[in-house]
Design a protein around this motif. Structure first.
Motif, PDB file in Angstrom:
ATOM      1  N   SER A 161      50.062 -17.446 -55.972  1.00 17.21           N
ATOM      2  CA  SER A 161      48.683 -17.911 -55.859  1.00 17.21           C
ATOM      3  C   SER A 161      47.712 -16.785 -56.172  1.00 17.21           C
ATOM      4  O   SER A 161      47.969 -15.613 -55.886  1.00 17.21           O
ATOM      5  CB  SER A 161      48.432 -18.431 -54.443  1.00 17.21           C
ATOM      6  N   ASP A 162      46.565 -17.156 -56.732  1.00 18.16           N
ATOM      7  CA  ASP A 162      45.516 -16.162 -56.967  1.00 18.16           C
ATOM      8  C   ASP A 162      45.067 -15.511 -55.669  1.00 18.16           C
ATOM      9  O   ASP A 162      44.551 -14.385 -55.679  1.00 18.16           O
ATOM     10  CB  ASP A 162      44.315 -16.831 -57.648  1.00 18.16           C
ATOM     11  N   LEU A 163      45.253 -16.205 -54.547  1.00 17.79           N
ATOM     12  CA  LEU A 163      44.853 -15.665 -53.252  1.00 17.79           C
ATOM     13  C   LEU A 163      45.757 -14.531 -52.794  1.00 17.79           C
ATOM     14  O   LEU A 163      45.419 -13.803 -51.859  1.00 17.79           O
ATOM     15  CB  LEU A 163      44.863 -16.776 -52.202  1.00 17.79           C
ATOM     16  N   LYS A 172      47.311 -12.295 -55.176  1.00 20.74           N
ATOM     17  CA  LYS A 172      47.457 -11.301 -56.235  1.00 20.74           C
ATOM     18  C   LYS A 172      46.630 -10.045 -55.939  1.00 20.74           C
ATOM     19  O   LYS A 172      45.514 -10.114 -55.429  1.00 20.74           O
ATOM     20  CB  LYS A 172      47.029 -11.903 -57.572  1.00 20.74           C
ATOM     21  N   THR A 173      47.211  -8.895 -56.265  1.00 19.75           N
ATOM     22  CA  THR A 173      46.520  -7.613 -56.131  1.00 19.75           C
ATOM     23  C   THR A 173      46.745  -6.807 -57.400  1.00 19.75           C
ATOM     24  O   THR A 173      47.549  -7.183 -58.260  1.00 19.75           O
ATOM     25  CB  THR A 173      47.060  -6.816 -54.925  1.00 19.75           C
ATOM     26  N   PRO A 190      50.152  -8.131 -59.640  1.00 18.30           N
ATOM     27  CA  PRO A 190      49.380  -9.172 -60.326  1.00 18.30           C
ATOM     28  C   PRO A 190      50.067 -10.526 -60.337  1.00 18.30           C
ATOM     29  O   PRO A 190      49.410 -11.546 -60.560  1.00 18.30           O
ATOM     30  CB  PRO A 190      49.219  -8.612 -61.745  1.00 18.30           C
ATOM     31  N   GLY A 240      51.552 -11.771 -57.616  1.00 17.23           N
ATOM     32  CA  GLY A 240      51.398 -12.346 -56.285  1.00 17.23           C
ATOM     33  C   GLY A 240      52.709 -12.797 -55.668  1.00 17.23           C
ATOM     34  O   GLY A 240      52.742 -13.780 -54.919  1.00 17.23           O
ATOM     35  N   ASN A 260      42.495  -9.119 -51.481  1.00 18.99           N
ATOM     36  CA  ASN A 260      43.536 -10.100 -51.164  1.00 18.99           C
ATOM     37  C   ASN A 260      44.677  -9.530 -50.332  1.00 18.99           C
ATOM     38  O   ASN A 260      45.578 -10.274 -49.928  1.00 18.99           O
ATOM     39  CB  ASN A 260      44.129 -10.691 -52.448  1.00 18.99           C
ATOM     40  N   GLU A 318      47.825 -24.517 -51.711  1.00 23.93           N
ATOM     41  CA  GLU A 318      47.769 -23.058 -51.574  1.00 23.93           C
ATOM     42  C   GLU A 318      46.733 -22.652 -50.540  1.00 23.93           C
ATOM     43  O   GLU A 318      46.963 -21.751 -49.720  1.00 23.93           O
ATOM     44  CB  GLU A 318      47.445 -22.417 -52.927  1.00 23.93           C
TER      45      GLU A 318
END
Length: 692
Positions: free
Chosen positions: A245-247, A249-250, A254, A256, A328, A453
């Motif tokens: 999830s984009d929530l 990712k760092t 990238p 996640g 995140n 998500e």
């Protein structure tokens, strides 16, 4: 301590006095002073306040001694300890005579006559042959990564094919920085190396233990093949619907799907396939959040207690703990993690399907259909109880293929949150019915405006939308495998106001807590509905608002702040406490759930000065109780230079959290030495045995 020791001074970091039994030091290091911040749950969910009038009538019943409960006979005294302990004490039907409560500052642990204990492993003990012996004055990150971690909490025992060899798994929840290092004033004064030592002391330890036979004590082996340290930089895989999830990712991840470390691991549970589940609890306190952000992100941080956090100083040596750098990163903690202690090369997993909140722990049971049901508590004032049901079904046996399949069962499933409705206090008992409100079912969100998500990453916000019952700090939630019922430790909630009481949370300014028994309809853990009852309303038995499942209160021990529950092979309830608000030391208590002695709560042990009772594990053969002494000497005036506990009494200059084992002695000797026993987190009926 020397008579010429300098006067102790209150450390400047500590907050005002806590209303309950916890020290200010505990509030600072354990949960980042959660109780001195606004309650994160600002939702308008019901407290069933219309039952306030009925509650007043209940108190009238209590004051006249009118609370009674039916007795279910078992033919023998329920609560009987194993045969090895039977007959040790003549004054009790339980195989021991209850000990008296002792003042919280007493630096010894009380054990019943006829029992003894020894420290199995303590903070800093070497796990590997190349690890140095522990030295208070010469700590290093490199050494701590190969030594047993700090503040042991949950204790699990996973047997190998040989019943006399097992993997002991222990959580390391947090650190008492002021007791670890000389000259401590605040995290700002710690050196970078000291911060790295602290980070290395978090996580979990896996330690191989052996014994000669069932009548012998256990010992751990330095350099054993299964020994392992899991810490802040251990690689974890992320699975389930929110993986990628984009929530999550760092910049360092990238995709996640990979997280470094696990934080503030509290309780846990053992699975039927021989793995350990561990709950990430007060992770919020490790992150710095001071800068501006989006309204959506700020709302999420606030709900999890992160907004405005000053952290523990870790961002100085690892920038991911600064949310201005990695916004995140905090979303990557607060999960149930699964560890395979029998495979030291395995990658631990964070299960997103089980939701993200301040997990006390997770405990599972199997349904007749083979589905796995996990029960979970969110340890915060006014937060919720949850249930997870796997999509897949369990495969029997201990083959490699079966274990590999079963290790996927928590990766996909349905998530629910609980509501509790009282039936009125006219019957003199706090009880009623409830149902599980769906959050995610069949990979579809049941929360309007939330994707799957979002439900799983921001579970608290999603649950707020569907109207569950706000509870008094739901901590350990465990299934009793003898009677099939679920028990919820509700530790306390001093913030609950008179207009907010309900039948499941029947007291305002609740300092002492309660234990709730949940019975799935038709005994089916897949059922959407259940009945419930408070089997314990804790406090001094002379307090008319207390309740001991209908038992005569003149014959029970006092108890305050139930934290974790465990069960022996007869299905008796064992309760450990955290933050005793009666001025007594925390401890471990036995309370039968059936028979003539149903509700006859008796204290089995008490912990040393300012410690918490952690990790009770009643071994399957009932000859050993494993327990963890957490944060010994955690008083407000204690320092590295002037400790208030010397547990485990090995001649060290300060306290060292330790796992101990308690066993019946061959002869009935009273144990009154300056050493003791404890208990606290996540025990089930016995331990997990494989290949027996």
């Amino acid at each position: 301590m020397s008579a010429s020791a300098p006067e102790r001074k209150l450390l400047p970091l500590f907050t005002p006095a806590h209303e309950g039994g916890r020290s200010k030091a505990t509030c600072e290091f354990r949960c980042g002073n959660a109780c001195f911040h606004d309650v994160p749950n600002e939702s308008a969910n019901t407290y069933f306040g219309d039952m306030v009038t009925a509650n007043a009538s209940r108190r009238a019943v209590l004051k006249t001694g009118g609370l009674t409960a039916a007795v279910v006979g078992l033919g023998t005294a329920a609560g009987a300890l194993p045969a090895a302990a039977a007959g040790i004490a003549k004054k009790s039907p339980f195989g021991f005579t209850a000990i008296d409560a002792v003042p919280a500052g007493t630096d010894a642990v009380g054990v019943p006559a006829g029992f003894t204990w020894d420290a199995l492993i303590a903070w800093g003990d070497p796990l590997f042959t190349d690890a140095p012996a522990f030295d208070f004055e010469a700590q290093t990150e490199a050494a701590q990564l190969k030594q047993f971690g700090y503040n042991n909490d949950y204790v699990g025992l996973v047997r190998t094919a040989n019943n006399n060899r097992a993997a002991l798994v222990v959580n390391h929840e947090y650190t008492n920085d002021n007791l670890m290092f000389a000259g401590y004033t605040s995290s700002a004064g710690l050196t970078d190396e000291q911060l790295r030592i602290i980070m290395a002391a978090h996580g979990l330890s896996v330690v191989e233990v052996t014994r000669a036979n069932a009548n012998s004590p256990w010992a751990y082996e330095v350099g054993a093949p299964l020994n392992r340290r899991i810490h802040t930089h251990t690689e974890f895989a992320v699975d389930g619907p929110a993986a990628g999830s984009d929530l999550l990712k760092t910049s360092a991840d990238p995709a996640g799907t990979t997280v470094l470390g696990t934080l503030n691991n509290c309780a846990g549970g053992m699975t039927p396939w021989g793995t350990i589940l561990s709950g990430e609890e007060n992770f919020n306190q490790y992150f710095v959040q001071k800068g501006a952000t989006t309204p959506e992100q700020l709302a999420a941080w606030k709900r999890y207690g992160i907004a405005g956090s000053s952290g523990r100083g870790w961002e100085r040596v690892d920038s991911r703990f600064d949310l201005a750098v990695e916004p995140n990163e905090a979303n990557r903690f607060g999960w149930v993690v699964e560890i395979d202690p029998l495979d030291p090369t395995s990658t631990p997993v964070k299960h997103t399907a089980m939701g993200r909140f301040k997990h006390e722990g997770a405990n599972v049971t199997l349904t007749p259909s083979g589905h796995v049901v996990a029960y979970m508590g969110d340890d915060e004032r006014f937060d919720y109880v949850y249930k997870f049901v796997s999509h897949g079904t369990h495969q029997a046996g201990n083959s490699a293929a079966a274990r590999a399949h079963n290790k996927t069962l928590l990766s996909s499933g349905d998530l629910y949150v609980a509501t509790f409705v009282g039936d009125g206090f006219e019957d003199g008992v706090s009880d009623g019915t409830g149902h599980w409100i769906p959050l995610v079912v069949d990979n579809e969100s049941k929360v309007p405006g939330f994707t799957v998500e979002q439900v799983l990453v921001h579970t608290r916000l999603a649950a707020d939308k569907v109207g569950p019952t706000k509870m008094d700090r739901p901590e350990d939630v465990e299934v009793n495998l003898v009677n099939g019922r679920v028990y919820v430790a509700l530790t306390n909630n001093s913030a609950r106001q008179p207009a907010q009481i309900d039948e499941a949370n029947p007291r305002s300014s609740n300092k002492h807590g309660q234990v709730l028994e949940l019975t799935p309809d038709a005994g089916d853990h897949l059922a959407a509905t259940y009945s419930w009852k408070l089997v314990l309303i804790a406090g001094n038995p002379s307090d008319p608002t207390t309740y001991f499942n209908g038992y005569d209160k003149t014959e029970v021990s006092s108890i305050s702040c139930p934290d974790n529950v465990a069960f022996d092979r007869s299905g008796n309830l064992w309760i450990s406490t955290d933050g005793n608000a009666l001025g007594n030391a925390d401890g471990l208590f036995l309370m039968p759930l059936e028979g003539d002695h149903k509700g006859h709560l008796q204290q089995f042990l008490s912990v040393p000065a300012y410690a918490e009772c952690c990790g009770p594990l009643i071994a399957w053969d009932d000859k050993t109780v494993f327990a963890a002494i957490q944060h010994p000497g955690e008083s407000d005036d204690a320092t590295y230079e002037n400790p208030t506990s010397l547990f485990p009494y090995r001649g060290d200059r300060g306290p060292r959290p330790a796992v101990i084992q308690i066993r019946p002695e061959a002869k009935g000797k009273a144990t009154t030495k300056g050493k003791g026993v404890t208990g606290n987190t996540g025990a089930r009926i016995g331990d997990q045995g494989l290949g027996r």
